[in-house]
Design an enzyme around this catalytic site. Structure first.
Site, PDB file in Angstrom:
ATOM      1  N   GLU A  93       0.824  -1.214   0.000  1.00  8.54           N
ATOM      2  CA  GLU A  93       0.000   0.000   0.000  1.00  8.54           C
ATOM      3  C   GLU A  93       0.860   1.267   0.000  1.00  8.54           C
ATOM      4  OE1 GLU A  93      -2.903  -0.252  -0.688  1.00  8.54           O
ATOM      5  OE2 GLU A  93      -3.752  -2.093   0.114  1.00  8.54           O
ATOM      6  N   HIS A 141     -12.493  -3.910   3.170  1.00  9.04           N
ATOM      7  CA  HIS A 141     -11.031  -3.922   3.263  1.00  9.04           C
ATOM      8  C   HIS A 141     -10.548  -3.542   4.663  1.00  9.04           C
ATOM      9  CE1 HIS A 141      -6.992  -2.775   1.158  1.00  9.04           C
ATOM     10  NE2 HIS A 141      -6.797  -3.022   2.432  1.00  9.04           N
TER      11      HIS A 141
END
Length: 425
Positions: free
Chosen positions: A76, A156
């Site tokens: 990420e 998520h």
């Protein structure tokens, strides 16, 4: 710099272990990062946060390029870098916290059901689902964070940011608590949502009671929480913060504007600083706006005096007024002339610069009464640009402004004005 990296790695490791111990993540499901100057320290891909070690913290630049080959940064990374770029964060925490993840699977927005959520910005948006690690996920999550310090990510998890890693963890904890409160309330019935009026009342009560003196929560970065002080005590506190920022910038440059440093220098709580200013850039913007507001008032006085015929050299007087203002604020000088100005700082000063330009137009009408009025706006704005250059040179050469540069600059400005306006006749 190596010692600084070591310190950053230890800070991220400590925060990661705390996040894991708090139940916000299991295994490697999450990632944390913090800014280290123009670099970023971020947890490695696949690192188990509960047992992470300093050698599992990657150091990358703002383009995502690693300083050393190993370890590989989190998948990420793009999202973290986007938050630093767009929102000027100091640290970012991304978790797969159970309550936050559950809520993200059901809602499009977590409503503001408790006043503490105002510390996150109020109602929390849920970014649409996108594949983990993708540019698309970074894009929709950055949009969901607009005006907030936290967001949910559909199916998520959650993301939060702050000025430093400790506060970013507290942001994540507060978000998880808020999701838990909503889940329990929804199980009992329809949760009652705070109205805009109730939220505003909570903000005003926090101001009146100095709520946040021992604030553990997150910085209040949402625009709805930031407002002009309406009480004398609030105004005085803001001025103390800006004065402290002025001194810090003068001593160590704009990079010295950490919230903790400003709070310590001003002698106020971190919560008080956060209440009015979400990050160091907003403090810098407010400082710039304050001084340009003062300048606008003073130059308007010069224009009045010029119109009354009581000034022999109104152009030189404008430079002297601006120089006198700079002498009272060496920090502002360092900010204004020290590097590339951000859009937020430009926006904060634009209205006052426009006022100064309007006053300069009035002065031009006195200096060249026979010139075409349509020329005044263009010449006035050019005078401001040239004046900026003159003042920059004068104050970079000498802390209080080189008198010779100022006098020669005033002479050059007068010559430019007469030439332009005479040619236009």
């Amino acid at each position: 710099m190596c010692a600084e990296f070591d310190t950053a790695r230890e800070a991220v490791v400590g925060a990661a272990r705390r996040v894991a111990a708090s139940g916000l993540v299991i295994g490697s499901a999450g990632n944390l990062s913090m800014a280290v100057g123009e670099l970023v320290a971020i947890t490695a891909s696949g690192a188990v946060l509960g047992t992470i070690e300093p050698d599992q913290i990657a150091i990358v630049d703002r383009a995502g390029e690693p300083l050393v080959r190993a370890p590989t940064p989190s998948s990420e990374l793009a999202l973290h870098l986007g938050i630093y770029e767009r929102y000027g964060a100091g640290a970012v925490v991304h978790t797969h916290a159970p309550m936050a993840t559950a809520v993200s699977c059901v809602l499009d927005e977590l409503p503001c059901i408790h006043y503490q959520m105002l510390l996150l910005g109020g109602a929390i948006r849920v970014a649409p689902y996108r594949t983990f690690g993708s540019a698309e996920l970074a894009e929709v999550t950055l949009a969901a964070l607009q005006g907030r310090t936290a967001a949910l990510m559909a199916n998520h998890g959650a993301i939060a940011f702050a000025d430093d890693i400790e506060l970013a963890v507290q942001q994540a904890l507060l978000l998880e608590w808020s999701c838990g409160v909503y889940w329990h309330a929804d199980a009992l019935g329809e949760p009652k949502v705070l109205s805009p009026a109730e939220q505003q009342a909570a903000i005003e009560a926090a101001t009146a009671r100095n709520y946040g003196t021992t604030l553990w929560g997150s910085p209040t970065t949402v625009a709805s929480l930031r407002r002009e002080p309406t009480q004398q005590r609030g105004r005085e506190r803001v001025q103390r913060v800006l004065d402290a920022a002025d001194r810090l910038i003068a001593a160590d440059g704009a990079e010295a504007l950490g919230t903790r440093q400003v709070a310590a220098e001003a002698g106020v709580s971190i919560g008080s600083v956060y209440f009015w200013f979400p990050d160091k850039e907003s403090i810098a913007a407010a400082l710039a706006g304050r001084y340009w507001a003062d300048f606008a008032h003073l130059v308007a006085g010069v224009a009045d005096a010029a119109s009354d015929g009581t000034l022999d050299d109104p152009v030189g007087e404008v430079l002297q007024v601006l120089a006198a203002g700079f002498r009272t604020s060496p920090g502002f000088v360092a900010l204004w002339f020290g590097g590339k100005l951000t859009q937020r700082i430009r926006a904060a000063t634009r209205p006052f610069r426009n006022e100064v330009a309007a006053s300069v137009e009035r002065i031009l009408a006195v200096v060249a009464p026979d010139a075409e009025p349509h020329m005044f706006p263009t010449v006035a704005r050019t005078v401001l640009l040239l004046g900026d250059g003159i003042l920059r040179e004068a104050f970079l050469l000498e802390h209080r402004g080189d008198p010779l540069v100022l006098s020669e600059g005033a002479r050059a400005l007068r010559a430019y004005i007469i030439d332009r306006l005479t040619d236009a006749e």
